[in-house]
Structure formats: structure tokens, C-alpha cells
Design a protein around this motif. Structure first.
Motif, mmCIF file in Angstrom:
data_model
loop_
_atom_site.group_PDB
_atom_site.id
_atom_site.type_symbol
_atom_site.label_atom_id
_atom_site.label_comp_id
_atom_site.label_asym_id
_atom_site.label_seq_id
_atom_site.Cartn_x
_atom_site.Cartn_y
_atom_site.Cartn_z
ATOM 1 N N MET A 288 42.323 35.574 32.436
ATOM 2 C CA MET A 288 42.143 36.931 31.948
ATOM 3 C C MET A 288 40.943 37.357 31.253
ATOM 4 S SD MET A 288 45.081 38.161 29.275
ATOM 5 C CE MET A 288 43.909 39.040 28.530
ATOM 6 N N GLY A 289 40.246 36.480 30.763
ATOM 7 C CA GLY A 289 38.936 36.374 30.291
ATOM 8 C C GLY A 289 37.891 36.946 31.296
ATOM 9 N N LEU A 290 38.336 36.437 32.669
ATOM 10 C CA LEU A 290 37.443 36.572 33.824
ATOM 11 C C LEU A 290 37.691 38.110 34.482
ATOM 12 C CD1 LEU A 290 37.343 33.406 35.746
ATOM 13 C CD2 LEU A 290 35.521 34.680 35.246
ATOM 14 N N ILE A 291 38.670 38.755 34.096
ATOM 15 C CA ILE A 291 39.174 39.979 34.739
ATOM 16 C C ILE A 291 37.960 41.113 34.976
ATOM 17 C CG2 ILE A 291 40.759 41.921 35.193
ATOM 18 C CD1 ILE A 291 43.187 39.880 34.663
ATOM 19 N N PHE B 189 35.168 39.995 36.889
ATOM 20 C CA PHE B 189 35.377 40.167 38.412
ATOM 21 C C PHE B 189 35.084 41.602 38.757
ATOM 22 C CE2 PHE B 189 38.206 36.343 38.533
ATOM 23 C CZ PHE B 189 37.152 35.541 39.044
ATOM 24 N N ALA B 190 35.406 42.498 37.925
ATOM 25 C CA ALA B 190 35.556 43.987 38.330
ATOM 26 C C ALA B 190 33.951 44.098 38.622
ATOM 27 C CB ALA B 190 36.160 44.652 37.327
ATOM 28 N N THR B 191 33.123 43.920 37.590
ATOM 29 C CA THR B 191 31.644 44.114 37.390
ATOM 30 C C THR B 191 31.035 43.376 38.696
ATOM 31 O OG1 THR B 191 31.504 43.729 35.062
ATOM 32 C CG2 THR B 191 29.417 43.654 36.316
ATOM 33 N N LEU B 192 31.664 42.207 39.194
ATOM 34 C CA LEU B 192 30.983 41.515 40.471
ATOM 35 C C LEU B 192 31.428 42.463 41.702
ATOM 36 C CD1 LEU B 192 31.922 37.847 39.726
ATOM 37 C CD2 LEU B 192 29.596 38.817 40.000
ATOM 38 N N ALA C 12 39.681 41.096 40.363
ATOM 39 C CA ALA C 12 39.706 42.023 39.553
ATOM 40 C C ALA C 12 41.103 42.780 39.363
ATOM 41 C CB ALA C 12 38.544 43.175 39.506
ATOM 42 N N MET C 13 42.015 42.750 40.200
ATOM 43 C CA MET C 13 43.335 43.216 39.773
ATOM 44 C C MET C 13 43.548 44.719 39.263
ATOM 45 S SD MET C 13 45.237 40.190 38.210
ATOM 46 C CE MET C 13 46.837 40.407 38.417
ATOM 47 N N GLY C 14 42.524 45.166 39.991
ATOM 48 C CA GLY C 14 42.488 46.836 39.775
ATOM 49 C C GLY C 14 41.952 47.377 38.630
ATOM 50 N N TRP C 15 40.942 46.447 37.808
ATOM 51 C CA TRP C 15 40.410 46.808 36.580
ATOM 52 C C TRP C 15 39.352 47.980 36.621
ATOM 53 C CZ3 TRP C 15 41.095 45.345 31.616
ATOM 54 C CH2 TRP C 15 40.093 45.325 30.567
ATOM 55 N N ARG C 16 39.478 48.957 35.834
ATOM 56 C CA ARG C 16 38.654 49.993 36.030
ATOM 57 C C ARG C 16 37.848 50.332 34.648
ATOM 58 N NH1 ARG C 16 43.304 52.194 37.434
ATOM 59 N NH2 ARG C 16 43.301 53.440 35.595
ATOM 60 N N GLY C 17 37.998 49.511 33.824
ATOM 61 C CA GLY C 17 37.235 49.869 32.577
ATOM 62 C C GLY C 17 37.884 50.857 31.736
ATOM 63 N N ASP C 18 39.072 51.361 32.047
ATOM 64 C CA ASP C 18 39.732 52.306 31.319
ATOM 65 C C ASP C 18 39.842 52.056 29.865
ATOM 66 O OD1 ASP C 18 41.885 54.798 32.440
ATOM 67 O OD2 ASP C 18 42.093 53.779 30.391
ATOM 68 N N ALA C 19 39.914 53.016 28.986
ATOM 69 C CA ALA C 19 40.000 52.535 27.400
ATOM 70 C C ALA C 19 41.430 51.881 26.932
ATOM 71 C CB ALA C 19 40.115 53.787 26.664
ATOM 72 N N ARG C 20 42.469 52.456 28.238
ATOM 73 C CA ARG C 20 43.760 51.838 27.941
ATOM 74 C C ARG C 20 43.717 50.463 28.268
ATOM 75 N NH1 ARG C 20 47.967 56.246 29.769
ATOM 76 N NH2 ARG C 20 46.228 57.290 28.791
ATOM 77 N N PRO D 41 30.376 34.915 30.184
ATOM 78 C CA PRO D 41 31.160 36.268 29.967
ATOM 79 C C PRO D 41 29.960 37.675 29.787
ATOM 80 C CG PRO D 41 31.824 34.821 28.313
ATOM 81 C CD PRO D 41 30.645 34.262 28.848
ATOM 82 N N ILE D 42 29.977 38.414 30.945
ATOM 83 C CA ILE D 42 28.952 39.416 30.657
ATOM 84 C C ILE D 42 29.461 40.317 29.734
ATOM 85 C CG2 ILE D 42 27.983 41.286 32.065
ATOM 86 C CD1 ILE D 42 28.786 39.744 34.464
ATOM 87 N N PHE D 43 30.547 40.891 29.672
ATOM 88 C CA PHE D 43 31.030 41.920 28.636
ATOM 89 C C PHE D 43 31.093 41.492 27.299
ATOM 90 C CE2 PHE D 43 35.096 39.766 29.590
ATOM 91 C CZ PHE D 43 35.809 40.076 28.378
#
Lengths: 481, 402
Positions: free
Chosen positions: A185-188, A191-194, A211-219, A443-445
Motif C-alpha cells: 500500500m505504501g508503494l502505490i 509506483f504511480a510516480t514511476l 499503481a492500480m490506477g492511482w491518479r493522486g486525486d484528493a479523494r 518512499p518518494i512522497f
């Protein structure tokens, strides 16, 4: 008056958790470059080749073991438990640093954990994998290991729920599952950044799927944060429970040297001790090799040294209590057990244990040594060895001379005990090499939250809300807008 | 910077109330002892319970004092003066130890090993007499108190000097003492627990017992500290200092320690119960009988389950008025737990009449009056905050973390 005190600047003399001069871009670039680079570093290939040989040794040993049976190991009555359980406990203990760093330090809001948590969590996973091999193979018929789980079956056979070995099955499998979830979970977000920075289609596809569709949305972030905190809460009891149950494997029996009420806290402290020693053993060379001293700073090294010193002292306290109570109990078997530990045929192992786990780590009291990477590295190596010796002392020395002298036998490991043990080290390091190369080890973020840019300027927010700022009253953007 | 953190005037009134209630307790104690018909034994045995309870708070305060220097956290600064006053009572406790030495024969079975008829037990006590004999027992107590008083005075001097000079190096020095200090503290508290409490049953042993007692005094003293902060927070000047975030921090430490205590107790029970060995299990068999069984259940429910569940609530932890109720519950249950640990050793299976247990309560209240009198005297004598500590600003900063 209180306000006056607040004006006083508090000078922080500790070294920073991140080297100076970084911004969002430089930080991301530096971490993903290790993963997205073309080809492999020469040093990486060289190291990987060596550790992979170790892994192959493990696979060969396992193949031979399944073919011939556990008789190829040196354990035999009365020492029915030896390297298999020693290594199991050793590896499980090493895993504990990951859970402690990721869960407990997160709940305690220790921001210095942000750069080392993923590294330590990966270590936990691989260590648990190595640990699980030993009991699974020690059953002798690993193809029916699923009998360990309670499920309704036509044989009408249930595992013995009173046995701590049964509890172990639940404790370790829960531990492995939660650790894996926590890590993934911490990687998702990373992974999106990558995926977004990928340089070719293969990378984009693989990291995109992960990344399982991660878009960085606020939600997304909102849910991510709540889920992460929840998982941290779930993992916290695991730091205590897993090694507590491992200690019950011994303490619930009546074997002198095993049956001691102090075992649960003493094992847990030992696990954290071993775990931090392993993190340091790996982190010190890795930060140098990949030039990431900005991210894993002296602050991290120092803090880990302090945790190691504290847990090491608890372990030492355990040794003192065992010694004292063995005498104080006035029990023949307890007293003999202690005498046998110190002066018996394996006595040198006990003295080595005291040297590795109690004497050498006292160097960490001195600040100069905590700041010296070579010293810290050597001390952690001593602790790695010492924690292995501790399990040898507890397990083999109690079994080989128990209540009746007629049943005393010496225990000698065979070559396969060693190929299996060193094989798991090879396998563990193989996994670590692959992890470092293909997954962002920092962890980048989470590192970004340590940058000054990410701090919310409370004054500005207040001005905006109250309308006293230069912009006048501006409504803040609302969640869901 | 001015020191405007002098103790409120009516702290003296609270001190007076404590002394008054204590006096009533003393009178009740004396009456109870006289009426019991077995004055000498009852006096010393009730005295031991009261003593172990109050020194638990004193030692707990000393332990927290070192922990807060080591942790360097904001919650430590705002309660430091309470911890210093609490640990200062160790001087009083050192004096109050004398009656225990006088009454050794009335408290500890090992003092009259020659009159024991069971040969096995006599041999065992013979073996242990190298450790359990009146001279060494008293000598060890002298060593424990020398170490505890030494640590207390060292830390206290640095803190008071800081008020005068504002030199931040003093904090560093207190920190340097606290590391090794806490190690020695752990060892001395362990052996004190073995000497004073575990040796009541001279045959029984448990390697975790020292840790269990240390965790117990950690819980007890934290609950006590919370009660004092709540009293202070209703009065000038601390009403401006204590904020919900401070209670939140203390309210997190309390359940953490409750959990540690429960973890140690459960480990001890499970391991001894599963082993079922003749030298260990009698201790629990004794406590699974009669009134002790129900007291044991009450301890599980009210010392662990209820405080744990209540303290999960964030709102409760930030609300001083409600937090203090949980703290009082924990203090009472610590007393019950000590009764459960100590008193069965004085009965040897012959359950006493329930009214006799009231004497233990009277003794504890009686000694408590003196203890609290000393504590408040100390608390009033100095500024309520170490106002020149460099961490003060951070500790007092308004607003909430979390």
C-alpha cells in the motif's frame, strides 16, 4: 508571559533528517533514477551474482531435503530442535525492525522514519519468508503442511489449539499478510510516480499495473491516509504478539532454560535489537553505494543506535534475571541448566554470546562511536551473530542435557544445516538486491513531506480565512469542489 | 524572563485536607490494629501494603523523571516539577523503611526458617539464606535507597540550577545521567521487588516479577500525575498552561502502561499455569480461591479492560475532568492488585474476616496523609514549571498536534 516564552526560538542541535538543498524535483529524480536507469551497475551485478549463488545453494538443499527427509540435518533425540528453530527465530526477530519502524514510529509521529521505513519493511517480508521455510520443512512432509490450518476435513482431524506451535502458525501468517499489505500500500503512490516517469513501454505497463490506477486525486489521498493509519494500528500489536508467541513455544513447556516468565518481553526486545542491527548492517553499505547519504542521514544512524542500545540492555537484563533466578529458585534442574550453559561442553558459545550481545554493544554509549559508521557497522555485525548464538544457547543447551543424564547427547550440525542457513542469507540478500534495483527503496512522497515547501503556512491560511490578508476574504477551496 | 509560576495559595488547603484525612486514617489504623487481637502481625503486615503502594508512586515519579529527560518530549516539561516533588518523597520513604526492618519477623516467612517443619522447605530456605537473611536484606535496602536518593538529588539539583542560571547544558547533563540512571533504577527496583514482595512466599519465583512491579508503579504514578495536573489545571497559573494536548499526551501514556502491565501479568499467568510445576503453581492456586478469585476477576475487568476501552477515546483523553476519573479508577485498582499480590501470603489458606481487610485501607490512607503532606510541601516550595527549559516554548505552544 506564556506568549513571551513562545517567542523564544528553540535551537535544534540534532543533525537533519534530510541533507540540505533538495526540492521536490531533485528528490524524486534522485530516487527514481536508481530504479529507472538503463542496464545495471557493475557493482550490483557482481554482488547479485554472489548472493544468488547462495540462493541456489538454498534451493539445492531444499530439493535434497525433500528427497531424503530431515535426517540429513544433525538434529536427533534429544536435540530434536536445532538449526531449524534457531534460524526460524533468528529470521522472525530480524523482521521486527520493519514493523516497529513502519507502525509504531508512524503512530508516534517520528518523521525520521520516513526514509528508512520501506527498506525495513522489505527486510521484514524477506526475513519472514526465510523464517517460514524452516518450520514448514521441519514438519518432514511439507506437502501436507496445510494440515496446520484448522479446516473441516474428512479425517476428522484438528490441530491442537493448546499448543503454542499452533498459535505460531496464526501469528506468523497474520504477520506476513499484514506486512505485505502495508508494504504494498505504501508503494502505490510511488509506483504511480514511476509509471508517469517511465522511459519505455515495458516500465510504464508494469509500474502502471502495480499503481492500480492511482491518479493522486484528493479523494485517493484521503482514503490512502486513513487506510495507512488503520493498517499501522493493526500492525502495532503484531510487533509484540509475534515474538511473544515465539517465546511461548519455549516458555510454555517445562524445560529448564525455556520455562521462564520473562521470556515474552525478553524475546520481543531481542527481536527489535536484532532487527535494528540488520537494518544498520544493510543500510550503511547501501547508502554509500547509491550515494543517498542525504536521505539516510546520521540522524537515522544515531537514532537506530539508541534503540539498539536500549533493547540490548533489556536483553542483558533478561540474562541477569535468568542467572539470578536459576540460583534463587533453589531448583536442582534450573541450577544445573545454568551451570551447564556457562561451563558445559558448549560453554564457549555462552561466553561468545555475552561478548556479542552484552559487552561489545556498550560502545554505543559513546557519542563518538555512534557517529562512526565503521564502529556502528561492526557492532551491528556482532549483534547479528550474538542474537543467533542466543537462540543456540537457549535451544540446544537445554535439550542436549535435560533431566536425566542417561539421555544426554551432544548435538553437531551437518553440512546441510549450514548450507540451509547460509542459503537463506543468500536468498534474503537476493531479494534485497532485486528490491533495491526495481522498487524505490525510499518512499518518494513521504520524503516530500519533510521538505519545507510542503509545510502549510498557518499564518497565510489564517489570513485567508479571516480575510485580514492582502487578498481580503477569499473562500478556501472546499473538499469535493 | 520572570517566574510567574508560583504554586497557587490554596494548594496549602489541599495539603491540609490530605493531612487531615491521613490523620483519620492513622486513627482508624491504630484502632483496627488494637482490636484485631494480633496487633504486632497485623500492624507490620498492613504497614507493608501501605509502604509498597506509596513507594510505588515515589519510584514511579523517579522513573518518569528520567524517561522524560531521555525522551525530550514536551509532555515531560510540564509535569517535571510534579515528578521532582514525587521522587523527593523517597527521603520520607527511606525513613519509613525502618519499621519494616524492625518487623521482619512478622512479615517474612524466611526469617524463622528453623521453626519450619517441612524438611524440603527448610532445605530450600537454607539454600536461599545467603540472599534472604536480615543483615543482607537491610544492607541491600540501604544500597537501593542510596542509589535512588542519589539519582533524585542529582536530577533535582540540575533542574533547580536551571531555574537560577538558565544554562541549557544542565539539561544535557540531566539527560546524560538519565540513561545509565534508568538502567540502575531498573535493576534496583527489580531486586527491591524480589526482596520486599516476592520473598513473602520464599519458595516462589518468577523472572518477570521485577518488570511487572516496575510496570505497576509506572501505571500508578502516571495516574497520580494526571490527578495532580488536573488539580493544578483548575487554578492559576497552570490553568493557562495545561491544554487538552497535554492531557492527550498523558492520556496516551496511561493506557500504554496499562497494556504493558497487562501483558506482563498475562505472560506470567499463562506460562506458570501451562507449566503447572509444584514450585510455581501454588502461588496462583492460592489466588484462585475464595475472595481472591473475585478480586482477580475485578482486576482483569477494572485494571485492564475498562480503562483500556475508555482510554481509546480521543475526546476522553483531552477532557481533564473525565480523564481524571479513569486515573482514579486505575489508582484504586493498583491498590487492589497489591492486596491481591501481598495479602494471601499472610493467610496461608485461612481466609480472614472481610472486616480485617479494612485495616489495609486505613493503613494506606494513614501513610498517604504523611506522604501527600511531604509531596505538597515540595510542590509548593518551587515554581510549578522549569520555566527556563529551552523546550518550554514548544511545550506551551498553543494549538493541537494530532
Amino acid at each position: 508571559m506564556a506568549a513571551e516564552i513562545q517567542k523564544q526560538e528553540h535551537v535544534d542541535t540534532r543533525p537533519p533528517v534530510m541533507g540540505p538543498g533538495h526540492n521536490f524535483d531533485s528528490l524524486t529524480q534522485k530516487i527514481i533514477d536508481i530504479v529507472l536507469m538503463r542496464g545495471f551497475k557493475k557493482g550490483w551485478i557482481f554482488g547479485f551474482a554472489i548472493v544468488f549463488l547462495g540462493a541456489l545453494m538454498l534451493f539445492n538443499t531444499i530439493a535434497y531435503l525433500v528427497l531424503k527427509g530431515v535426517g540429513i540435518w544433525g538434529n536427533n533425540i534429544p536435540v530434536g530442535w536445532a538449526f531449524d528453530i534457531i534460524n526460524f527465530v533468528w529470521w522472525i526477530g530480524i523482521g521486527h525492525a520493519g514493523t516497529l519502524i513502519s507502525a509504531i514510529l508512524l503512530l508516534l509521529r517520528q518523521s525520521w522514519r520516513n526514509s528508512i521505513n520501506r527498506f525495513a519493511e522489505a527486510m521484514t517480508l524477506f526475513a519472514v519468508a526465510c523464517a517460514g521455510l524452516f518450520p514448514a520443512l521441519h514438519t518432514g512432509r511439507p506437502w501436507v503442511d496445510y494440515w496446520l490450518f484448522p479446516y473441516p476435513n474428512t479425517m476428522g482431524m484438528w490441530p491442537n489449539f493448546r499448543s503454542p506451535l499452533m498459535w505460531d502458525v496464526f501469528a506468523v501468517s497474520t504477520y506476513a499478510t499484514v506486512s505485505l499489505l502495508f508494504w504494498f500500500m505504501g508503494l502505490i503512490p510511488d509506483f504511480a510516480t514511476l509509471r508517469d516517469k517511465a522511459k519505455n513501454k515495458v516500465q510504464r505497463t508494469i509500474y502502471g499495473m502495480l499503481a492500480m490506477g492511482w491518479r493522486g486525486d484528493a479523494r485517493h489521498w484521503h482514503r490512502y491516509e486513513s487506510a495507512y493509519l488503520l493498517l499501522a494500528g493493526l500492525s502495532t500489536p503484531l510487533v509484540l504478539s509475534v515474538h511473544t508467541i515465539v517465546s511461548f513455544d519455549f516458555a510454555v513447556g517445562i524445560m529448564p532454560g525455556w520455562h521462564a516468565t520473562i521470556f515474552p518481553p525478553y524475546f520481543v526486545a531481542g527481536a527489535i535489537y536484532a532487527g535494528f542491527a540488520m537494518v544498520l548492517t544493510l543500510a550503511i553499505p547501501v547508502r554509500k553505494f547509491y550515494n543517498i547519504e542525504d536521505f539516510i542521514t546520521m540522524r537515522h544512524i544515531r537514532n537506530m543506535c539508541k534503540v539498539m542500545l536500549a533493547t540490548g540492555l533489556i536483553v542483558g537484563y533478561g540474562y541477569v534475571m535468568e542467572l539470578f533466578m536459576a540460583w534463587y529458585s533453589g531448583n536442582t534442574y534450573e541450577m544445573f541448566m545454568m551451570k551447564n550453559r556457562i561451563f558445559g561442553p558448549y560453554g564457549f558459545m555462552y561466553w561468545l554470546l555475552i561478548l556479542c550481545n552484552v559487552a561489545v554493544p556498550q560502545l554505543l554509549w559513546v557519542k563518538k562511536f555512534r557517529d562512526n559508521l565503521l564502529v556502528v557497522f561492526i557492532v551491528s555485525m556482532f549483534i547479528n551473530v550474538g542474537m543467533w548464538l542466543e537462540r543456540f544457547v537457549i535451544i540446544v543447551m537445554s535439550l542436549n542435557r535435560d533431566f536425566s543424564p542417561a539421555s544426554w547427547r551432544m548435538y553437531y550440525p551437518t553440512i546441510f544445516d549450514f548450507t540451509m542457513f547460509f542459503g537463506t542469507i543468500g536468498f534474503f540478500l537476493t531479494c534485497m538486491f532485486l528490491f533495491i534495483r526495481f522498487v524505490p527503496m525510499i518512499p518518494i512522497f513521504e520524503m516530500k513531506t519533510l521538505l519545507p515547501e510542503s509545510k502549510v503556512d498557518e499564518k497565510k491560511v489564517e489570513e485567508l480565512v479571516s480575510g485580514k490578508g492582502p487578498l481580503g476574504a477569499t473562500p478556501l477551496p472546499q473538499f469535493g469542489d | 524572563m520572570d517566574n510567574n509560576y508560583a504554586a497557587p495559595a490554596d494548594l496549602g488547603r489541599i495539603q491540609g485536607v490530605a493531612l487531615g484525612v491521613g490523620l483519620l486514617g492513622l486513627i482508624a489504623w491504630v484502632i483496627g490494629v488494637v482490636v484485631s487481637g494480633n496487633a504486632r502481625n497485623v500492624f507490620f503486615q498492613t504497614y507493608l501494603v501501605a509502604y509498597v503502594f506509596w513507594i510505588g508512586i515515589a519510584l514511579g515519579c523517579l522513573g518518569w523523571l528520567m524517561v522524560q529527560y531521555l525522551g525530550g518530549a514536551g509532555w515531560g516539561v510540564v509535569i517535571r516539577r510534579i515528578l521532582e516533588s514525587g521522587s523527593h518523597t523517597l527521603i520520607l520513604m527511606a525513613v519509613l523503611f525502618v519499621p519494616i526492618v524492625v518487623g521482619l519477623g512478622n512479615i517474612y516467612e524466611w526469617t524463622h526458617k528453623d521453626s519450619i517443619t517441612d524438611e524440603r522447605v527448610r532445605e530450600l530456605l537454607e539454600h536461599k539464606s545467603a540472599w534472604l537473611n536480615p543483615a543482607f536484606f537491610s544492607g541491600r535496602a540501604v544500597i537501593y535507597f542510596a542509589i535512588w536518593l542519589g539519582l533524585m538529588l542529582i536530577l533535582r539539583r540540575r533542574s533547580h540550577k536551571l531555574d537560577e542560571t538558565g544554562d541549557p547544558n544542565l539539561i544535557q547533563s540531566a539527560q546524560d545521567w538519565s540513561g545509565p540512571g534508568f538502567l540502575i533504577y531498573g535493576l534496583t527496583c527489580t531486586f527491591a521487588a524480589v526482596d520486599w514482595v516476592m520473598s513473602l512466599d520464599a519458595e516462589w519465583f518468577s523472572t518477570i516479577f521485577g518488570l511487572l512491579m516496575i510496570a505497576g508503579q509506572g501505571v500508578l504514578s502516571m495516574a497520580f500525575i494526571i490527578s495532580i495536573t488536573v488539580i493544578l489545571s483548575r487554578r492559576e497559573p497552570m490553568s493557562h498552561v495545561y491544554q487538552p494536548k497535554h492531557f492527550h499526551d498523558l492520556g496516551k501514556l496511561l493506557p500504554a502502561l496499562v497494556m504493558v502491565w497487562a501483558y506482563f501479568s498475562f505472560s506470567q499467568l499463562l506460562i506458570i499455569w501451562s507449566g503447572n510445576l509444584p514450585e510455581e503453581i501454588p502461588w496462583f492456586i492460592e489466588r484462585f480461591k475464595g475472595v481472591w478469585r473475585y478480586l482477580g476477576l475485578a482486576i482483569i475487568l477494572l485494571h485492564f479492560a475498562l480503562p483500556f476501552l475508555l482510554l481509546l477515546s480521543r475526546d476522553l483523553k483531552r477532557n481533564a475532568r473525565r480523564l481524571v476519573l479513569v486515573a482514579w479508577l486505575v489508582i484504586i485498582m493498583r491498590f487492589v492488585d497489591l492486596i491481591w499480590i501481598i495479602v494471601p501470603e499472610f493467610e496461608h489458606g485461612h481466609q480472614k474476616h472481610l472486616s480485617e481487610y479494612l485495616i489495609y485501607i486505613a493503613a494506606t490512607i494513614g501513610m498517604g496523609g504523611i506522604w501527600l503532606g511531604w509531596f505538597f510541601w515540595q510542590l509548593r516550595s518551587k515554581s510549578l514549571l522549569p520555566y527556563r527549559d529551552p523546550q518550554m516554548a514548544e511545550a506551551l505552544a498553543a494549538g493541537g498536534h494530532h
